[in-house]
Scaffold this motif. Structure first.
Motif, PDB file in Angstrom:
ATOM      1  N   ASN A 145      60.335 -42.732  21.803  1.00  0.00           N
ATOM      2  CA  ASN A 145      58.686 -42.424  21.785  1.00  0.00           C
ATOM      3  C   ASN A 145      58.514 -41.240  21.090  1.00  0.00           C
ATOM      4  O   ASN A 145      57.058 -40.441  20.536  1.00  0.00           O
ATOM      5  CB  ASN A 145      59.159 -41.397  23.061  1.00  0.00           C
ATOM      6  CG  ASN A 145      59.040 -41.927  24.205  1.00  0.00           C
ATOM      7  OD1 ASN A 145      58.704 -43.387  24.078  1.00  0.00           O
ATOM      8  ND2 ASN A 145      59.703 -41.776  25.307  1.00  0.00           N
ATOM      9  N   GLU A 146      59.661 -41.061  19.335  1.00  0.00           N
ATOM     10  CA  GLU A 146      58.953 -40.431  18.374  1.00  0.00           C
ATOM     11  C   GLU A 146      57.970 -41.311  17.966  1.00  0.00           C
ATOM     12  O   GLU A 146      57.898 -42.354  17.312  1.00  0.00           O
ATOM     13  CB  GLU A 146      60.665 -40.197  17.723  1.00  0.00           C
ATOM     14  CG  GLU A 146      61.174 -39.264  18.379  1.00  0.00           C
ATOM     15  CD  GLU A 146      61.936 -38.843  17.112  1.00  0.00           C
ATOM     16  OE1 GLU A 146      62.541 -38.943  15.962  1.00  0.00           O
ATOM     17  OE2 GLU A 146      62.847 -37.409  17.466  1.00  0.00           O
ATOM     18  N   ARG A 205      59.261 -39.055  28.519  1.00  0.00           N
ATOM     19  CA  ARG A 205      59.860 -38.357  29.687  1.00  0.00           C
ATOM     20  C   ARG A 205      59.679 -37.413  30.907  1.00  0.00           C
ATOM     21  O   ARG A 205      59.303 -36.715  30.063  1.00  0.00           O
ATOM     22  CB  ARG A 205      61.060 -37.815  29.113  1.00  0.00           C
ATOM     23  CG  ARG A 205      62.328 -39.098  28.066  1.00  0.00           C
ATOM     24  CD  ARG A 205      63.363 -37.777  26.977  1.00  0.00           C
ATOM     25  NE  ARG A 205      63.700 -36.718  27.229  1.00  0.00           N
ATOM     26  CZ  ARG A 205      64.371 -35.624  26.609  1.00  0.00           C
ATOM     27  NH1 ARG A 205      63.997 -35.712  25.150  1.00  0.00           N
ATOM     28  NH2 ARG A 205      65.683 -35.129  27.075  1.00  0.00           N
ATOM     29  N   ASP A 210      65.030 -42.532  19.464  1.00  0.00           N
ATOM     30  CA  ASP A 210      63.842 -42.428  20.045  1.00  0.00           C
ATOM     31  C   ASP A 210      62.850 -42.462  20.003  1.00  0.00           C
ATOM     32  O   ASP A 210      61.796 -42.939  18.929  1.00  0.00           O
ATOM     33  CB  ASP A 210      63.508 -40.799  20.218  1.00  0.00           C
ATOM     34  CG  ASP A 210      62.511 -40.168  21.612  1.00  0.00           C
ATOM     35  OD1 ASP A 210      62.119 -41.177  22.114  1.00  0.00           O
ATOM     36  OD2 ASP A 210      62.907 -39.138  22.200  1.00  0.00           O
ATOM     37  N   ARG A 246      69.925 -40.535  16.343  1.00  0.00           N
ATOM     38  CA  ARG A 246      69.996 -41.111  17.015  1.00  0.00           C
ATOM     39  C   ARG A 246      68.223 -41.565  16.933  1.00  0.00           C
ATOM     40  O   ARG A 246      67.579 -41.693  16.347  1.00  0.00           O
ATOM     41  CB  ARG A 246      69.810 -39.243  17.402  1.00  0.00           C
ATOM     42  CG  ARG A 246      68.601 -38.835  19.243  1.00  0.00           C
ATOM     43  CD  ARG A 246      68.465 -37.694  19.187  1.00  0.00           C
ATOM     44  NE  ARG A 246      67.269 -37.070  18.313  1.00  0.00           N
ATOM     45  CZ  ARG A 246      66.316 -37.353  18.418  1.00  0.00           C
ATOM     46  NH1 ARG A 246      65.526 -37.760  19.433  1.00  0.00           N
ATOM     47  NH2 ARG A 246      65.589 -36.428  17.250  1.00  0.00           N
TER      48      ARG A 246
END
Length: 291
Positions: free
Chosen positions: A35-36, A158, A33, A31
């Motif tokens: 944005n992490e 998000r 992301d 996974r």
């Protein structure tokens, strides 16, 4: 990166050093992301989450050296780290870690506003020489691209949908929001929901469900005092009217921002139909406000 923006800004304003790190390798872990991000403060404090915290100890070591500029680091995952990440031992991951003060100050303003924003970090080898903001238009998704001389990161927020209440209707709204890929927070009671509702932004939404006038009224009151883009109220007409009275008694007379009943008019009756109607209404209102 949005999740740590408030804390990073607080550190910068207080003169406290803080380093930030994000992942540069999409497709390596199950996974990814963009944005992490994680922020690391002196003494090894960590804010936010990156790769489920599997590499935090490595990043703390790098930050402890107090580098003056950002750099790309390559980490070979040991057995424990690989197990946490769901990859094979020996897998290499690249991350960028940089003092927050070395990034453009305006970046944090954009992140606080939850704007879509891009950042180009120019490299000399693995060392960041400078970082420049780049505007991002349209519906560009979050992404990371790495070349020999630059890292280009796009952060795209998000949507958060807060659903306060219980029962099949609340569950259906939450399920539909999750289907959209939104960050859905379902809360049965008002206490934590009031705090979250007050912090939401124009791309977010709040929907209250239930017959408890005080509980749902408190959340609506907090939402009306925030910048949240969509506020929806579900329930029988008598309950919704009683909520308006509850708010009016507390000095909140302008309830025009509340969609009551929430949802576009499609004749929805079953919970799943209501979930679709509410999420569609939220999408439509957001699209209308950004034209």
């Amino acid at each position: 990166m949005y999740a740590i923006a408030v804390s990073v800004v607080a550190c910068l304003r207080g003169g406290t050093r803080v380093d930030v790190a994000w992942n540069l390798d999409p497709g390596v872990t199950p996974r990814f992301d963009p944005n992490e991000a994680v922020a690391i403060t002196p003494g090894g404090g960590r804010l936010g989450e990156l790769l489920s915290g599997a590499l935090d100890s490595r990043l703390v070591e790098v930050a402890a050296a107090k580098p003056s500029s950002g750099r790309v680091i390559d980490i070979e995952c040991d057995t424990i780290e690989a197990s946490q990440l769901g990859v094979d031992p020996g897998t290499h991951l690249r991350l960028l870690i940089a003092p927050a003060a070395s990034l453009p100050a305006a970046l944090w303003d954009h992140l606080l506003e939850r704007d879509r924003i891009g950042l180009t970090c120019h490299l000399d080898g693995t060392t960041m020489t400078d970082a420049v903001l780049m505007p991002v238009a349209g519906a560009v998704q979050a992404s990371v691209a790495v070349s020999e001389d630059a890292v280009v990161t796009v952060w795209s927020p998000r949507c958060t949908l807060l659903v306060m209440g219980g029962g099949a209707m609340a569950g259906a709204v939450a399920d539909t929001g999750e289907f959209m890929g939104w960050n859905v927070v379902a809360m049965p009671g008002p206490d934590a929901a009031v705090g979250l509702a007050a912090t939401l932004s124009p791309i977010d939404g709040v929907v209250v469900v239930g017959h408890d006038i005080e509980a749902t009224g408190r959340v609506l009151q907090a939402a009306l005092g925030s910048r949240v883009g969509y506020i929806g109220s579900l329930g029988p007409e008598a309950v919704r009217s009683a909520r308006d009275d509850w708010l009016a008694y507390r000095g909140v007379t302008d309830t025009t921002r509340i969609s009551s009943p929430a949802g576009i008019s499609i004749g929805a009756k079953a919970p799943r139909e209501v979930g679709i109607a509410v999420v569609a209404d939220m999408i439509a209102q957001h699209a209308s406000s950004t034209r």
